[in-house]
Design a protein around this motif. Structure first.
Motif, PDB file in Angstrom:
ATOM      1  N   GLN A   1       9.182  40.002  28.497  1.00  0.00           N
ATOM      2  CA  GLN A   1       9.713  41.083  29.342  1.00  0.00           C
ATOM      3  C   GLN A   1      10.605  40.504  30.444  1.00  0.00           C
ATOM      4  OE1 GLN A   1       9.096  44.319  28.868  1.00  0.00           O
ATOM      5  NE2 GLN A   1       9.797  45.265  30.778  1.00  0.00           N
ATOM      6  N   ASP A   2      10.111  39.438  31.091  1.00  0.00           N
ATOM      7  CA  ASP A   2      10.918  38.833  32.160  1.00  0.00           C
ATOM      8  C   ASP A   2      12.229  38.269  31.609  1.00  0.00           C
ATOM      9  OD1 ASP A   2       8.907  39.485  33.881  1.00  0.00           O
ATOM     10  OD2 ASP A   2       7.988  37.478  33.894  1.00  0.00           O
ATOM     11  N   THR A   3      12.164  37.640  30.453  1.00  0.00           N
ATOM     12  CA  THR A   3      13.379  37.072  29.853  1.00  0.00           C
ATOM     13  C   THR A   3      14.387  38.166  29.512  1.00  0.00           C
ATOM     14  OG1 THR A   3      12.077  35.242  28.951  1.00  0.00           O
ATOM     15  CG2 THR A   3      14.253  35.652  27.971  1.00  0.00           C
ATOM     16  N   ALA A   4      13.880  39.259  28.914  1.00  0.00           N
ATOM     17  CA  ALA A   4      14.776  40.363  28.559  1.00  0.00           C
ATOM     18  C   ALA A   4      15.403  40.985  29.798  1.00  0.00           C
ATOM     19  CB  ALA A   4      14.005  41.410  27.759  1.00  0.00           C
ATOM     20  N   GLU A   5      14.648  41.156  30.863  1.00  0.00           N
ATOM     21  CA  GLU A   5      15.187  41.759  32.089  1.00  0.00           C
ATOM     22  C   GLU A   5      16.240  40.844  32.714  1.00  0.00           C
ATOM     23  OE1 GLU A   5      11.931  42.621  34.626  1.00  0.00           O
ATOM     24  OE2 GLU A   5      11.172  44.303  33.419  1.00  0.00           O
ATOM     25  N   GLU A   6      15.968  39.542  32.724  1.00  0.00           N
ATOM     26  CA  GLU A   6      16.954  38.627  33.286  1.00  0.00           C
ATOM     27  C   GLU A   6      18.263  38.669  32.485  1.00  0.00           C
ATOM     28  OE1 GLU A   6      17.003  36.899  36.030  1.00  0.00           O
ATOM     29  OE2 GLU A   6      15.032  37.705  36.583  1.00  0.00           O
ATOM     30  N   GLN A   7      18.148  38.748  31.167  1.00  0.00           N
ATOM     31  CA  GLN A   7      19.354  38.832  30.332  1.00  0.00           C
ATOM     32  C   GLN A   7      20.133  40.122  30.585  1.00  0.00           C
ATOM     33  OE1 GLN A   7      20.486  36.345  28.257  1.00  0.00           O
ATOM     34  NE2 GLN A   7      22.342  37.604  28.116  1.00  0.00           N
ATOM     35  N   LEU A   8      19.403  41.250  30.750  1.00  0.00           N
ATOM     36  CA  LEU A   8      20.069  42.529  31.026  1.00  0.00           C
ATOM     37  C   LEU A   8      20.770  42.486  32.385  1.00  0.00           C
ATOM     38  CD1 LEU A   8      17.460  45.181  29.755  1.00  0.00           C
ATOM     39  CD2 LEU A   8      19.573  44.421  28.625  1.00  0.00           C
ATOM     40  N   ARG A   9      20.166  41.890  33.377  1.00  0.00           N
ATOM     41  CA  ARG A   9      20.785  41.802  34.693  1.00  0.00           C
ATOM     42  C   ARG A   9      22.066  40.959  34.626  1.00  0.00           C
ATOM     43  NH1 ARG A   9      15.192  41.490  36.364  1.00  0.00           N
ATOM     44  NH2 ARG A   9      14.680  43.292  37.731  1.00  0.00           N
ATOM     45  N   ALA A  10      21.981  39.840  33.890  1.00  0.00           N
ATOM     46  CA  ALA A  10      23.175  38.983  33.776  1.00  0.00           C
ATOM     47  C   ALA A  10      24.313  39.721  33.064  1.00  0.00           C
ATOM     48  CB  ALA A  10      22.811  37.702  33.034  1.00  0.00           C
ATOM     49  N   ASP A  11      24.007  40.409  31.966  1.00  0.00           N
ATOM     50  CA  ASP A  11      25.057  41.139  31.236  1.00  0.00           C
ATOM     51  C   ASP A  11      25.619  42.290  32.061  1.00  0.00           C
ATOM     52  OD1 ASP A  11      24.628  39.420  29.152  1.00  0.00           O
ATOM     53  OD2 ASP A  11      23.370  40.786  27.976  1.00  0.00           O
ATOM     54  N   SER A  12      24.736  42.953  32.827  1.00  0.00           N
ATOM     55  CA  SER A  12      25.217  44.087  33.623  1.00  0.00           C
ATOM     56  C   SER A  12      26.133  43.616  34.750  1.00  0.00           C
ATOM     57  CB  SER A  12      24.023  44.873  34.179  1.00  0.00           C
ATOM     58  OG  SER A  12      23.280  44.067  35.087  1.00  0.00           O
ATOM     59  N   ARG A  13      25.889  42.429  35.312  1.00  0.00           N
ATOM     60  CA  ARG A  13      26.767  41.924  36.380  1.00  0.00           C
ATOM     61  C   ARG A  13      28.172  41.631  35.824  1.00  0.00           C
ATOM     62  NH1 ARG A  13      21.894  39.411  38.205  1.00  0.00           N
ATOM     63  NH2 ARG A  13      22.355  37.524  36.992  1.00  0.00           N
TER      64      ARG A  13
ATOM     65  N   ALA B   1      20.707  50.554  44.531  1.00  0.00           N
ATOM     66  CA  ALA B   1      21.712  49.664  43.946  1.00  0.00           C
ATOM     67  C   ALA B   1      21.476  49.456  42.458  1.00  0.00           C
ATOM     68  CB  ALA B   1      21.711  48.322  44.670  1.00  0.00           C
ATOM     69  N   ASP B   2      20.225  49.420  42.016  1.00  0.00           N
ATOM     70  CA  ASP B   2      19.946  49.221  40.602  1.00  0.00           C
ATOM     71  C   ASP B   2      18.562  49.759  40.292  1.00  0.00           C
ATOM     72  OD1 ASP B   2      18.475  47.392  41.979  1.00  0.00           O
ATOM     73  OD2 ASP B   2      18.784  45.747  40.576  1.00  0.00           O
ATOM     74  N   VAL B   3      18.261  49.874  39.012  1.00  0.00           N
ATOM     75  CA  VAL B   3      16.949  50.308  38.569  1.00  0.00           C
ATOM     76  C   VAL B   3      16.717  49.794  37.149  1.00  0.00           C
ATOM     77  CG1 VAL B   3      17.806  52.531  37.668  1.00  0.00           C
ATOM     78  CG2 VAL B   3      15.396  52.286  38.295  1.00  0.00           C
ATOM     79  N   MET B   4      15.491  49.322  36.868  1.00  0.00           N
ATOM     80  CA  MET B   4      15.100  48.848  35.541  1.00  0.00           C
ATOM     81  C   MET B   4      14.104  49.854  34.974  1.00  0.00           C
ATOM     82  SD  MET B   4      15.503  46.294  33.316  1.00  0.00           S
ATOM     83  CE  MET B   4      15.998  44.877  34.291  1.00  0.00           C
TER      84      MET B   4
ATOM     85  N   LEU C   1      14.765  49.177  26.802  1.00  0.00           N
ATOM     86  CA  LEU C   1      14.689  48.626  28.150  1.00  0.00           C
ATOM     87  C   LEU C   1      16.096  48.722  28.723  1.00  0.00           C
ATOM     88  CD1 LEU C   1      12.920  47.214  30.285  1.00  0.00           C
ATOM     89  CD2 LEU C   1      13.662  45.027  29.291  1.00  0.00           C
ATOM     90  N   ILE C   2      16.290  49.556  29.779  1.00  0.00           N
ATOM     91  CA  ILE C   2      17.620  49.875  30.305  1.00  0.00           C
ATOM     92  C   ILE C   2      17.691  49.454  31.761  1.00  0.00           C
ATOM     93  CG2 ILE C   2      19.293  51.705  30.724  1.00  0.00           C
ATOM     94  CD1 ILE C   2      17.973  53.322  28.524  1.00  0.00           C
ATOM     95  N   TYR C   3      18.798  48.719  32.067  1.00  0.00           N
ATOM     96  CA  TYR C   3      19.046  48.303  33.454  1.00  0.00           C
ATOM     97  C   TYR C   3      20.306  49.007  33.935  1.00  0.00           C
ATOM     98  CZ  TYR C   3      19.974  45.356  37.520  1.00  0.00           C
ATOM     99  OH  TYR C   3      20.207  44.905  38.781  1.00  0.00           O
ATOM    100  N   THR C   4      20.204  49.684  35.085  1.00  0.00           N
ATOM    101  CA  THR C   4      21.328  50.429  35.667  1.00  0.00           C
ATOM    102  C   THR C   4      21.749  49.752  36.957  1.00  0.00           C
ATOM    103  OG1 THR C   4      20.434  52.477  34.738  1.00  0.00           O
ATOM    104  CG2 THR C   4      22.133  52.694  36.430  1.00  0.00           C
TER     105      THR C   4
ATOM    106  N   ALA D   1      18.694  56.779  37.048  1.00  0.00           N
ATOM    107  CA  ALA D   1      20.009  56.193  36.797  1.00  0.00           C
ATOM    108  C   ALA D   1      21.107  57.062  37.397  1.00  0.00           C
ATOM    109  CB  ALA D   1      20.212  56.026  35.300  1.00  0.00           C
ATOM    110  N   ALA D   2      20.951  58.394  37.344  1.00  0.00           N
ATOM    111  CA  ALA D   2      21.950  59.296  37.932  1.00  0.00           C
ATOM    112  C   ALA D   2      22.025  59.101  39.437  1.00  0.00           C
ATOM    113  CB  ALA D   2      21.603  60.738  37.592  1.00  0.00           C
ATOM    114  N   ARG D   3      20.920  58.862  40.113  1.00  0.00           N
ATOM    115  CA  ARG D   3      20.931  58.627  41.558  1.00  0.00           C
ATOM    116  C   ARG D   3      21.663  57.331  41.876  1.00  0.00           C
ATOM    117  NH1 ARG D   3      15.587  60.727  41.346  1.00  0.00           N
ATOM    118  NH2 ARG D   3      14.742  58.599  41.286  1.00  0.00           N
ATOM    119  N   VAL D   4      21.498  56.315  41.032  1.00  0.00           N
ATOM    120  CA  VAL D   4      22.245  55.074  41.239  1.00  0.00           C
ATOM    121  C   VAL D   4      23.735  55.344  41.145  1.00  0.00           C
ATOM    122  CG1 VAL D   4      22.707  52.771  40.331  1.00  0.00           C
ATOM    123  CG2 VAL D   4      20.354  53.608  40.422  1.00  0.00           C
ATOM    124  N   ALA D   5      24.173  56.130  40.153  1.00  0.00           N
ATOM    125  CA  ALA D   5      25.611  56.430  39.982  1.00  0.00           C
ATOM    126  C   ALA D   5      26.154  57.248  41.131  1.00  0.00           C
ATOM    127  CB  ALA D   5      25.830  57.156  38.655  1.00  0.00           C
ATOM    128  N   ARG D   6      25.321  58.049  41.777  1.00  0.00           N
ATOM    129  CA  ARG D   6      25.782  58.877  42.890  1.00  0.00           C
ATOM    130  C   ARG D   6      25.721  58.129  44.215  1.00  0.00           C
ATOM    131  NH1 ARG D   6      22.574  62.865  40.206  1.00  0.00           N
ATOM    132  NH2 ARG D   6      20.973  62.569  41.808  1.00  0.00           N
TER     133      ARG D   6
END
Length: 482
Positions: free
Chosen positions: A53-65, A125-128, A138-141, A116-121
């Motif tokens: 789980q930690d590895t997947a979240e770290e990868q999602l954060r890196a790709d989202s940046r 800053a982000d939400v997992m 597993l979605i990172y916004t 996720a909609a609150r982040v866009a508005r």
């Protein structure tokens, strides 16, 4: 049925009790390993799941940046999204008006969540998020360019499943191995017990108490073998003592029985001939009848002493706190009725002991009877009782010839009679009964020469504290008696 009625054991409990110790050890070993493997699997699965789980979240954060950087540069509506390559991560851009853009050919993602909609508005800053359904995501916004970007991946449980399957195989192998090891260990550990059981069965079958069990093994097994060997030794001693008692009793009974039979046969033979009156004058007949009566009394006394000696410490009499002076006075009263020609001089003081009254009275009576055999009629038997330190001391003093130094160590042995006493009535059991009673009460008995030249028999017993009301009385409540 009573509320406290005994509950019947369950079927599993009954089955368990029927199993051998070897089977129980095997089951316990296999169960312990199975539980250990299960707990290890649970802990390892949890740790592995967290790590993935930690590895997947770290990868999602890196790709989202990376995607957020492109959105900041070109804007959410103009940023170019490469077509979906067919596998890998999923992306989505959320515009300020709430609409979304996705790469061409990409599978549809779940609807934009409220978080996720609150982040866009312009909210957080982000939400997992972990969003379930037929396929878990597993979605990172991450907020970017007035909107937000999302990077998602499918929740992949295959590593956990593969790990679990592997652990299951390992667990089954471990359980089987544990059962085998447990069986082997049980067989090895219980081998001395099996040999001990076989030896015990052999002893029970052959009744050979001389066959000691070999001392092998260690720890509890060695202590068990030593205990059984000690028990066999005690049984050997007991059987030997019984054999000696039977042999000595037969020897002691032989003489009075022979004499009694000869005298009775003489009377019967003379009576059949009709010459009883002529062959035996009245004086001789009276002497013969008195002799028969004395022999019967001797046999009765010997039988009673043998019964008392054979019973050993087996008695229903309970231990009680008693005044030994009362016991001595009662024994002296019985002795006077049995030996009216012997004078007793009592110097008895109150001393309390914990003991069995009848056994102690029998011991005191035997001491007085023994002194009565030797004391001259014109010299009294002196019986003294007093407290000395923590002991109650009883002394029986006669004015007879005394006991030779060579005989003194054996006067308390069964059937032992000094050469000078073989012509006197008695069985040689009286003082041995005294010794047994004294030993049972934690005391000691001794013999020495008295100041009058006779025998001085001395018995010491542990003294006890008297009851509270009596403790206030004087120690000399029983005055000296004659």
């Amino acid at each position: 049925m009573s509320r406290h009625a005994r509950r019947e054991p369950s079927r599993l409990t009954r089955w368990w009790r029927r199993q051998s110790l070897r089977t129980r050890l095997t089951v316990i070993a296999a169960t312990a390993i199975a539980v250990s493997v299960f707990l290890a699997f649970q802990v390892a699965s949890e740790l592995m799941d967290r790590k993935l789980q930690d590895t997947a979240e770290e990868q999602l954060r890196a790709d989202s940046r990376v995607l957020a950087t492109d959105v900041e540069r070109a804007g959410p509506a103009q940023v170019q999204l490469r077509p979906y390559p067919g596998s890998g991560r999923l992306v989505r851009v959320i515009l300020p008006d709430g609409s979304t853009r996705t790469p061409a050919g990409q599978p549809a993602l779940p609807p934009v969540s409220k978080s996720a909609a609150r982040v866009a508005r312009g909210g957080p800053a982000d939400v997992m998020e972990s969003i379930g359904g037929t396929e878990g995501y597993l979605i990172y916004t991450l907020r970017a360019g007035g909107g937000a970007v999302q990077v998602a991946s499918l929740a992949d449980d295959s590593p956990i499943n593969e790990f679990g399957f592997g652990m299951l195989l390992i667990g089954l192998l471990c359980v089987a191995g544990g059962a085998l090891v447990g069986r082997t260990v049980a067989r090895t550990a219980l081998a001395p017990v099996d040999r001990l059981t076989a030896a015990a069965v052999r002893v029970a079958h052959t009744r050979d108490l001389d066959a000691d069990i070999p001392d092998e093994g260690g720890g509890e097994i060695r202590r068990l073998i030593q205990s059984i060997n000690n028990m066999l030794a005690a049984l050997r001693d007991s059987r030997q003592a019984q054999r000696l008692l039977a042999e000595d009793a037969a020897h002691e009974l032989k003489t009075p029985l022979t004499s009694l039979r000869v005298n009775v046969e003489l009377l019967i033979r003379l009576d059949r001939r009709g010459t009883l009156d002529s062959a035996l004058p009245a004086e001789s007949r009276t002497r013969l009848l008195n002799d028969l009566g004395a022999q019967v009394v001797e046999l009765s006394t010997l039988a009673a002493e043998l019964t008392d000696l054979a019973r050993g410490d087996v008695t229903d009499e309970s231990t009680a706190l008693l005044d030994l002076a009362d016991v001595v006075v009662a024994a002296a009263t019985r002795a006077r009725s049995r030996m009216p020609d012997i004078e007793l001089a009592l110097d008895v003081n109150s001393v309390w002991v914990s003991g069995r009254p009848a056994a102690l009275q029998r011991a005191v009576l035997n001491l007085i009877d023994n002194a009565g055999k030797w004391s001259p009629e014109d010299q009294p038997i002196q019986v003294r009782l007093c407290a000395q330190g923590a002991s109650a001391v009883l002394e029986v003093d006669d004015a007879g010839p005394g006991i030779d130094a060579a005989d003194a160590p054996r006067v308390f042995d069964r059937f032992y009679r000094a050469d000078s006493a073989r012509g006197l009535p008695g069985s040689g059991l009286g003082l041995s009964i005294v010794q047994r009673v004294v030993d049972a009460h934690g005391g000691r008995a001794a013999v020495s020469r008295s100041a009058r030249g006779g025998a001085l028999l001395r018995v010491e017993l542990p003294a006890a504290s008297p009851p509270a009301p009596i403790a206030q009385l004087t120690a000399g409540e029983h005055s000296p008696m004659r």
